[in-house]
Write an enzyme that holds these catalytic residues in place. Sequence first.
Site, PDB file in Angstrom:
ATOM      1  N   ARG A 511       0.730  -1.075  -0.094  1.00 54.80           N
ATOM      2  CA  ARG A 511      -0.067  -0.111   0.083  1.00 54.80           C
ATOM      3  C   ARG A 511       0.988   1.233  -0.038  1.00 54.80           C
ATOM      4  O   ARG A 511       2.046   1.394   0.474  1.00 54.80           O
ATOM      5  CB  ARG A 511      -0.815   0.098   1.301  1.00 54.80           C
ATOM      6  N   SER A 575       8.373  -4.936   5.928  1.00 56.05           N
ATOM      7  CA  SER A 575       8.065  -5.813   6.999  1.00 56.05           C
ATOM      8  C   SER A 575       9.008  -7.162   6.865  1.00 56.05           C
ATOM      9  O   SER A 575       8.594  -8.315   6.449  1.00 56.05           O
ATOM     10  CB  SER A 575       6.663  -6.418   6.920  1.00 56.05           C
ATOM     11  N   ASP A 629       6.844  -3.790  10.312  1.00 55.55           N
ATOM     12  CA  ASP A 629       5.378  -3.753  10.535  1.00 55.55           C
ATOM     13  C   ASP A 629       4.909  -3.667  12.000  1.00 55.55           C
ATOM     14  O   ASP A 629       3.960  -3.108  12.432  1.00 55.55           O
ATOM     15  CB  ASP A 629       4.659  -4.738   9.564  1.00 55.55           C
TER      16      ASP A 629
HETATM   17  C1  BG6 Z   1      -1.248  -4.889   8.013  1.00 54.68           C
HETATM   18  C2  BG6 Z   1       0.105  -4.068   8.190  1.00 54.68           C
HETATM   19  O1  BG6 Z   1      -2.244  -4.394   8.973  1.00 54.68           O
HETATM   20  O2  BG6 Z   1      -0.938  -6.353   8.495  1.00 54.68           O
HETATM   21  C3  BG6 Z   1       1.244  -4.711   7.388  1.00 54.68           C
HETATM   22  O3  BG6 Z   1      -0.068  -2.734   7.785  1.00 54.68           O
HETATM   23  C4  BG6 Z   1       1.472  -6.075   7.875  1.00 54.68           C
HETATM   24  O4  BG6 Z   1       2.266  -3.849   7.503  1.00 54.68           O
HETATM   25  C5  BG6 Z   1      -0.021  -6.753   7.734  1.00 54.68           C
HETATM   26  O5  BG6 Z   1       2.446  -6.777   7.087  1.00 54.68           O
HETATM   27  C6  BG6 Z   1       0.482  -8.211   8.266  1.00 54.68           C
HETATM   28  O6  BG6 Z   1      -0.860  -8.942   7.949  1.00 54.68           O
HETATM   29  P1  BG6 Z   1      -0.812  -9.937   6.529  1.00 54.68           P
HETATM   30  O7  BG6 Z   1      -1.822 -10.703   6.759  1.00 54.68           O
HETATM   31  O8  BG6 Z   1      -1.277  -8.900   5.593  1.00 54.68           O
HETATM   32  O9  BG6 Z   1       0.482 -10.432   6.526  1.00 54.68           O
HETATM   33  C1  GLC Z   2       8.267 -11.704   8.887  1.00 52.99           C
HETATM   34  C2  GLC Z   2       9.450 -10.657   8.858  1.00 52.99           C
HETATM   35  C3  GLC Z   2       9.105  -9.810  10.000  1.00 52.99           C
HETATM   36  C4  GLC Z   2       7.762  -9.370   9.853  1.00 52.99           C
HETATM   37  C5  GLC Z   2       6.572 -10.423  10.201  1.00 52.99           C
HETATM   38  C6  GLC Z   2       5.180 -10.125  10.006  1.00 52.99           C
HETATM   39  O1  GLC Z   2       8.609 -12.489  10.084  1.00 52.99           O
HETATM   40  O2  GLC Z   2      10.617 -11.194   8.932  1.00 52.99           O
HETATM   41  O3  GLC Z   2       9.668  -8.661   9.823  1.00 52.99           O
HETATM   42  O4  GLC Z   2       7.320  -8.353  10.983  1.00 52.99           O
HETATM   43  O5  GLC Z   2       7.099 -11.381   8.865  1.00 52.99           O
HETATM   44  O6  GLC Z   2       4.888  -9.570   8.533  1.00 52.99           O
END
Ligand code: BG6
Ligand code: GLC
Length: 783
Positions: A511, A575, A629
């Site tokens: 996003r 992330s 994240d």
């Molecule tokens: C979102 C965050 O709400 O959750 C992201 O904005 C994060 O940064 C994510 O990576 C993790 O959840 P998913 O299911 O999208 O991997």
């Molecule tokens: C993976 C990444 C970590 C992140 C997590 C959740 O473990 O290595 O940085 O926080 O996924 O998205």
Amino acid sequence: MRLSDDVLLDLMTRFQTEMVKGLGRDTNPTAAVKMLPTFVRSIPDGSEKGDFLALDLGGSKFRVLKVKVSEDGKQNVQMESQFYPTPKEIIHGNATELFDYVADCLEDFMENKNIKHKKLPIGFTFSFPCKQAKLDEGVLLSWTKHFKARGVQETDVVSSLRNALRKHKDVHADVLALVNDTVGTMMTCGYDDQRCEVGVIIGTGTNACYMEEMSHIDLVEGDEGRMCINTEWGAFGDDGSLEDIRTEFDREIDLGSINPGKQLFEKMISGLYLGELVRLILLKMAKEGLLFNGEIATALRTKGKIETKHVAAMEKYKEGLSNTKEILMELGLFPSEEDCVAVQHVSTIVSFRSANLCAAALAAILTRLRENKKLMRLRTTVGMDGTLYKTHPQYAKRLHKVVRRLVPNCDVRFLLSESGSGKGAAMVTAVAYRLASQRKQIDEILASFKLSKENLREVKTKMRAELEYGLKKETQPNATVKMLPTYVCGTPDGTEKGKFLSLDLGGTNFRVLLVKIRSGRRKSVRMYNKIFAIPLEIMQGTGEELFDHIVQCIADFLEYMGIKGARLPLGFTFSFPCRQASIDKGTLVGWTKGFKATDCEGEDVVDMLREAIKRRNEFDLDIVAVVNDTVGTMMTCGYEDPNCEIGLIAGTGSNVCYMEDMKNIEVVEGNEGKMCINTEWGGFGDNGCIDNIRTKYDKEVDEGSLNPGKQRYEKMTSGMYLGEIVRQILIDLTKHGLLFRGQISETLRTRGIFETKFLSQIERSEEFCSNLDWTALVTTALL
Ligand code: BG6
Ligand code: GLC
Ligand code: GLC
């Protein structure tokens, strides 16, 4: 007592209405005909096998059986059995006495057959109305026929029998199935004729069962397939609906019975009552001077003196009349020729009415089956049993004829159950046994997913140790839980303000956002965002391609928002594990989850982003922060709640960050205050420290992943992997023949085909709780 076809057709319609009433959720409580679900879902298919014990209690005879079913190409059943008496003290005693007696007989039988040491499953034919919630449970609704032991009604007869069996130390048999005699009969006949879908008993009592569509059975969850319903048709009329056809004799029988007002239909039909009906009629005729010269012998006044076997003998072809004479003489009567003819006539009328009434109810069931199947013509088989049906010389013939006349659009085969209900009970038990052993195998397979409190405590202790390793200078380089300093030293205090751009890369979605923050009295946050896809070939292409794509998305967003000229500060949620030396620098330690772009690991992702912006040369941005994240999550929540000091992600990946005291963070200078640590706990276990709780499925998923051996904890917990673990289990269960008839489809062999969202869909379904579907079990085990 003579019922015309018009009356019978009317009764047939009435019984159809009764069935509907018994099946409906709201109408069942007041329905006379109880329509009890039996949890028997199929007719034997020939795959049944094994050695079983069967108990058959509730008819004219109590029997213990051993049934051997083999499946050696051709169907083969061997049975040995023994009859035991049912003394009046026992069937009118109390619950303990009754079940102790049954258990004693079983032990005696096992001893005689030399099978006392064997652990055999038992099928319990118990010919009374029982409310079942599963196959091996049955709460006796009320005694019928001649049984009336105290303290049994409203209790589960299976557990009573189990308790009684427990008192016998060397009997190890367990009750796996409780079946009504009608069900036993249907299953016995079903073994020889797959078309059999109705079971009828006309014996001491009378009753019928048949296969009903699950979608019509309100009292049992689920709409798939069929289930056998024990109609308990003997109670037809208990709500007054048969008063127009009941006679003074029927009323008298009822009043003198052990269950007045109950089983009114049964009392007009079955063997326990027919002889008595004849006696009452003869008595009245004698009193009115129509028989025996008006003389009334004591025998004629004595309850039970004329039995159904007498009625049968009197109606025998050819010998009937002489039999009648003999019987009457034995009763101390001196009948004339005319008397004998008249008495024989009375017998015929009573037993013919019985057959007519059964025919009407059976015709209703057959019509229902035909309508359920939406057929013009139904071809079906009815399994039949019961002493009256079997031993009365004219009964069967009459019944068949009337049924065929009432339902001309059904081709009915009546099949006599030669070997009683015991064989059928063994069939039901065989299926239950197979399911139970499959269930056991499944439980064993899934047991590796069960985590005891002990296990969890151990995980906690080890995780704690790993966290400390990661914080210490000396152990840091080899730590699996990296404990990355984030240079975020406090959570929001509400004074933040301004306009910012934000990127969010590494979860399910990529996003780009514009965030406007106001502080003070008009404190508010406004966000505008756009979701972009990152194609697989970009995720796993070159680093340059990845960052060029990201910048392309930013350009689209700025264009879309109409702010291409503005040079806004940008925060980059990235992330993945990054080693940071300041808030705006982050060296990618290693890709995780689904990313694997080349030439990024070991590089500063902020620099890579800056270079990509430069390459595009269309706009400029001021990249001021790179955050994980988890940190983003903690800060989002911290803005609402000042106590927030942990951020946890359970998404595509799994990770947590928290505020640590600076003095504990050896790798960063300074001892004052706090700093947020991105633990990167997904890597927990990469040194093998939790291998004792990793299953073979976890190992398979790991081996097939982009980063084998890495992120072992994450691979047991996060969304990217759960579906894949289920797929591995499904394959294994199929290999064991426990699913999909042992056939592994090509699709099931495809990696990633069983998505994690399926787990949610399966467990969201309404039927989930009652559903024994293995996939549901598997996903529960996982979660
Ligand atoms: C979102 C965050 O709400 O959750 C992201 O904005 C994060 O940064 C994510 O990576 C993790 O959840 P998913 O299911 O999208 O991997
Ligand atoms: C993976 C990444 C970590 C992140 C997590 C959740 O473990 O290595 O940085 O926080 O996924 O998205
Ligand atoms: C009685 C019982 C019923 C049984 C029938 C035949 O009607 O209530 O359960 O099937 O007798 O034995």
